[in-house]
Design a protein around this motif. Structure first.
Motif: not given
Length: 138
Positions: A119-123
């Motif tokens: 659930l940790f989304k990056n650029l």
């Protein structure tokens, strides 16, 4: 006995009404115009003003800028932009304060995952999430 008859009458009345179930995977859902889904982020529009990170009530946005390597270009360029969707409440405040509309809401909503780390989304992920982008600011 009267209460039992009233309950049974209510049950039969509800059985005759139209069902409210949507056949979700088979039929596409129609969302309202202002539906708040997952954000889309355009890094080329971002001026690293940090307004989105400051206004976020849950503090789930992490924005870091760095000085531009080009001596003719003023200001910062974006280095990292992450959103933790474990905390994000999709409140739309980050899109409202963005002066360049670098972050906009979409109608995408499926974030189901087996691990919280997913659930940790990056650029890169947020930039690729460019389908079903909601229209301009209302």
């Amino acid at each position: 006995m009267l209460r039992f008859a009233k309950g049974l009458a209510y049950t039969f009345k509800k059985m005759a009404e139209k069902k409210a179930t949507h056949m979700y995977p088979d039929q596409e859902m129609v969302w309202p115009e202002r539906f708040r889904g997952i954000q889309h982020f355009s890094p080329e529009k971002c001026i690293v003003c940090n307004q989105c990170a400051r206004i976020c009530p849950t503090g789930c946005i992490n924005l870091i800028g760095k000085k531009s390597e080009d001596p003719n270009k003023k200001g910062k360029v974006i280095d990292t932009y992450d959103i933790n969707f474990e905390l994000c409440i999709l409140c739309d405040l980050c899109t409202e304060v963005c002066p360049t509309e670098a972050i906009v809401m979409t109608t995408n909503f499926e974030l189901a995952a087996y691990s919280r780390d997913e659930l940790f989304k990056n650029l890169r992920w947020l930039d690729d999430n460019n389908t079903n982008v909601r229209g301009g600011k209302a």
